[in-house]
Design a protein around this motif. Sequence first.
Motif, PDB file in Angstrom:
ATOM      1  N   PHE A  52       0.833  -1.204   0.000  1.00  0.00           N
ATOM      2  CA  PHE A  52       0.000   0.000   0.000  1.00  0.00           C
ATOM      3  C   PHE A  52       0.873   1.262   0.000  1.00  0.00           C
ATOM      4  CE2 PHE A  52      -2.879  -2.996   2.490  1.00  0.00           C
ATOM      5  CZ  PHE A  52      -3.600  -3.367   1.371  1.00  0.00           C
ATOM      6  N   GLU A  53       2.021   1.166   0.691  1.00  0.00           N
ATOM      7  CA  GLU A  53       2.915   2.334   0.743  1.00  0.00           C
ATOM      8  C   GLU A  53       3.472   2.640  -0.646  1.00  0.00           C
ATOM      9  OE1 GLU A  53       3.032  -0.257   2.800  1.00  0.00           O
ATOM     10  OE2 GLU A  53       2.481   0.606   4.738  1.00  0.00           O
ATOM     11  N   LYS A  54       3.871   1.587  -1.349  1.00  0.00           N
ATOM     12  CA  LYS A  54       4.384   1.806  -2.711  1.00  0.00           C
ATOM     13  C   LYS A  54       3.267   2.323  -3.618  1.00  0.00           C
ATOM     14  CE  LYS A  54       7.936  -1.776  -2.321  1.00  0.00           C
ATOM     15  NZ  LYS A  54       9.267  -1.762  -2.930  1.00  0.00           N
ATOM     16  N   ALA A  55       2.049   1.828  -3.379  1.00  0.00           N
ATOM     17  CA  ALA A  55       0.912   2.318  -4.165  1.00  0.00           C
ATOM     18  C   ALA A  55       0.715   3.811  -3.925  1.00  0.00           C
ATOM     19  CB  ALA A  55      -0.347   1.548  -3.790  1.00  0.00           C
ATOM     20  N   GLU A  56       0.863   4.222  -2.655  1.00  0.00           N
ATOM     21  CA  GLU A  56       0.654   5.640  -2.352  1.00  0.00           C
ATOM     22  C   GLU A  56       1.750   6.504  -2.979  1.00  0.00           C
ATOM     23  OE1 GLU A  56      -0.287   6.566   1.769  1.00  0.00           O
ATOM     24  OE2 GLU A  56      -0.034   8.701   1.364  1.00  0.00           O
ATOM     25  N   SER A  57       2.990   6.016  -2.952  1.00  0.00           N
ATOM     26  CA  SER A  57       4.064   6.746  -3.645  1.00  0.00           C
ATOM     27  C   SER A  57       3.745   6.885  -5.125  1.00  0.00           C
ATOM     28  CB  SER A  57       5.403   6.008  -3.514  1.00  0.00           C
ATOM     29  OG  SER A  57       5.867   6.044  -2.202  1.00  0.00           O
ATOM     30  N   LYS A  58       3.217   5.803  -5.691  1.00  0.00           N
ATOM     31  CA  LYS A  58       2.897   5.842  -7.127  1.00  0.00           C
ATOM     32  C   LYS A  58       1.772   6.840  -7.403  1.00  0.00           C
ATOM     33  CE  LYS A  58       1.765   2.877 -11.078  1.00  0.00           C
ATOM     34  NZ  LYS A  58       1.441   1.495 -11.496  1.00  0.00           N
ATOM     35  N   PHE A 141      -6.277   4.833   2.103  1.00  0.00           N
ATOM     36  CA  PHE A 141      -7.046   4.205   3.179  1.00  0.00           C
ATOM     37  C   PHE A 141      -6.278   3.049   3.811  1.00  0.00           C
ATOM     38  CE2 PHE A 141      -9.985   0.826   4.528  1.00  0.00           C
ATOM     39  CZ  PHE A 141     -10.629   1.487   5.558  1.00  0.00           C
ATOM     40  N   CYS A 142      -5.703   2.201   2.989  1.00  0.00           N
ATOM     41  CA  CYS A 142      -5.095   0.973   3.519  1.00  0.00           C
ATOM     42  C   CYS A 142      -3.791   1.251   4.263  1.00  0.00           C
ATOM     43  CB  CYS A 142      -4.859  -0.026   2.391  1.00  0.00           C
ATOM     44  SG  CYS A 142      -6.358  -0.453   1.492  1.00  0.00           S
ATOM     45  N   SER A 143      -2.962   2.154   3.737  1.00  0.00           N
ATOM     46  CA  SER A 143      -1.709   2.455   4.444  1.00  0.00           C
ATOM     47  C   SER A 143      -1.991   3.228   5.726  1.00  0.00           C
ATOM     48  CB  SER A 143      -0.735   3.220   3.536  1.00  0.00           C
ATOM     49  OG  SER A 143      -1.264   4.475   3.162  1.00  0.00           O
ATOM     50  N   ALA A 144      -3.030   4.059   5.715  1.00  0.00           N
ATOM     51  CA  ALA A 144      -3.371   4.824   6.922  1.00  0.00           C
ATOM     52  C   ALA A 144      -3.977   3.927   7.991  1.00  0.00           C
ATOM     53  CB  ALA A 144      -4.344   5.951   6.572  1.00  0.00           C
ATOM     54  N   GLU A 145      -4.883   3.021   7.582  1.00  0.00           N
ATOM     55  CA  GLU A 145      -5.507   2.132   8.572  1.00  0.00           C
ATOM     56  C   GLU A 145      -4.454   1.306   9.291  1.00  0.00           C
ATOM     57  OE1 GLU A 145      -8.882   1.459   9.686  1.00  0.00           O
ATOM     58  OE2 GLU A 145      -8.934   3.493   8.889  1.00  0.00           O
ATOM     59  N   LYS A 146      -3.541   0.699   8.526  1.00  0.00           N
ATOM     60  CA  LYS A 146      -2.568  -0.187   9.169  1.00  0.00           C
ATOM     61  C   LYS A 146      -1.620   0.599  10.058  1.00  0.00           C
ATOM     62  CE  LYS A 146       1.220  -1.704   6.667  1.00  0.00           C
ATOM     63  NZ  LYS A 146       2.065  -2.133   5.520  1.00  0.00           N
ATOM     64  N   GLN A 147      -1.356   1.847   9.698  1.00  0.00           N
ATOM     65  CA  GLN A 147      -0.414   2.631  10.494  1.00  0.00           C
ATOM     66  C   GLN A 147      -1.080   3.278  11.711  1.00  0.00           C
ATOM     67  OE1 GLN A 147       2.680   5.348   8.636  1.00  0.00           O
ATOM     68  NE2 GLN A 147       1.361   6.860   9.585  1.00  0.00           N
ATOM     69  N   PHE A 148      -2.279   3.810  11.524  1.00  0.00           N
ATOM     70  CA  PHE A 148      -2.904   4.596  12.598  1.00  0.00           C
ATOM     71  C   PHE A 148      -3.894   3.794  13.441  1.00  0.00           C
ATOM     72  CE2 PHE A 148      -1.704   8.118   9.748  1.00  0.00           C
ATOM     73  CZ  PHE A 148      -1.057   8.923  10.667  1.00  0.00           C
TER      74      PHE A 148
END
Lengths: 337, 337
Positions: A52-58, A141-148
Amino acid sequence: MGTRLGKQTLRLDSHPVIQAWASIAGAKEGNGPMGRYFDEVIQDEYFGEKSFEKAESKLIRETLAKILMKGNVSAGDIQYIFAGDLLNQCIAASYGVRESEIPFFGLYGACSTMAESMILGSLMVEGGFAERTVCITSSHFCSAEKQFRFPLEFGNQRPPTSQWTVTGSGGVLVGNSGSGPRIVHVTTGKIVDMGITDANDMGSAMAPAACDTITAHFTETGLAHDYYDMVITGDLGIHGKNICKQLLEENGILIQEILEDCGTMIYDTEVQKTNCGGSGCACSAVILAGYLLDKLSKKELNKILLVCTGALHSPSSIQQGESIPAIAHAVGIEMIS
Amino acid sequence: MGTRLGKQTLRLDSHPVIQAWASIAGAKEGNGPMGRYFDEVIQDEYFGEKSFEKAESKLIRETLAKILMKGNVSAGDIQYIFAGDLLNQCIAASYGVRESEIPFFGLYGACSTMAESMILGSLMVEGGFAERTVCITSSHFCSAEKQFRFPLEFGNQRPPTSQWTVTGSGGVLVGNSGSGPRIVHVTTGKIVDMGITDANDMGSAMAPAACDTITAHFTETGLAHDYYDMVITGDLGIHGKNICKQLLEENGILIQEILEDCGTMIYDTEVQKTNCGGSGCACSAVILAGYLLDKLSKKELNKILLVCTGALHSPSSIQQGESIPAIAHAVGIEMIS
């Protein structure tokens, strides 16, 4: 060089121009009422990447590419890029702009990042330090949920005051020439912390900051309360927007009729089950770079005040019993013939 | 309005003044060769707080108070504060400046934050947007170890290329009048990623970025290679400094005699067992606000180029196999009578 109108507000006398803008949003956002305004809607939440993090960078990388294409410029024509996001160490931004070779200022303003970047980007242009700057942000959504919050697989219940992190990226190209919506006023926020400790109720934490910045803006500029066609906060959500309305009324700022919130606009909250609405850096970014700049360029809106709101806590600070410091930055955007 | 000297460098024609500066450092830093230059050395790594994160926020809060006191100004006299740190969501900065009521721009530049904040802070002054800005950052060995590496209680071995995160905070007050060291040139970095994936060898990851920015600075300004009394990188450490020297030589930038690194100066690496030296946002910040500005104000140094270096990865990005994007921002500081 801008004219200082008070402790927080500057009038930009050169009226830096928003020369181009672009937005990419996720499937859920694409299915919402604003879906048709986005340049691209991605169906795969991984965006073809392995995390998800790489997706967000993309998301940032591709949105930047779209901005440059729509602005008919190359990366070498941009003097500065201002970017930030919600991920620890802001990796969506740094990996997203890594290959661009544009001089880079990394920001952390949580969900206020879109306006924070636009204030700094437009000041670089106003000051004659840059011909063109790019201001961009993202959330997922996915990177934020897993992090926060919790791993997605856990399938936790979401309290009624919770909001849904927008998947997407939005950004603008601000320059010293051309036609288009112009940045006329910027009001930089100060931190406001009213003691809210519930990280599932960020609307309540951020509403006082939004009220503080909006009040400063109208007080310092002396603009009439009906000057703007729309005053639009970033991601207060349904609950936070109501609080903000009430606080503004108590301050004598009578803009209830024109007050909107990107977080309440981006989803059909009943059908899409997003509780209080959208949140995340991308919430205001994709509404700006999708809906708002489209309406401005068609002169269906002529003057707006964008007030992006950020909650500056972290999971650690909440676990340690701290309250949530919040901030709101405002950018006055106008069509000037 | 500044004069653009190339893609990355501006000459600031008004020469914004560093009106005041302050530093607070930890016990280990106080025991190092730079110890006597710090305004305060704290013996308790908790700084009287209940967590390392709260201690780090307090470092910023107290350093800000010292800067204002030494500058003989109040918070209300400051138009903008630029601040950032290494903690997730930059909570040291946001909680540290929370009560100040100064309009706030949150930054994330990792260990390049001191120079990043000074570029933006001095441009606000140069552009006439502010009379005074504060630029400040922090890091804390204990909060950084638990977040980036291992719990302290684990007592892990540290590889030879590792560096020791500096506990401390440093900052400056930049204004449009007065006497003192002046900011004459700023060179904004772009991201450079040479494919290093070892988060225990950040010197190797950051050295190419430092070389890139230093090369741009000398090329764009046309300054002689012996113009500065010292070119001082942020936290390359022993290994990274050697790489940087070599890369600069390959680029034909012959400053080997005057090249220093805050990371190699802050500890007695042999005695204090810090392997390759110091790192962290505070490394360059306390050396600047301790040693360097003291030497400049006494005219024992007259011209320096401070080049703060940042590694823009996160634990997640490294775990996902990404390499380390790095950046370096440079600020040319001179005594001008």
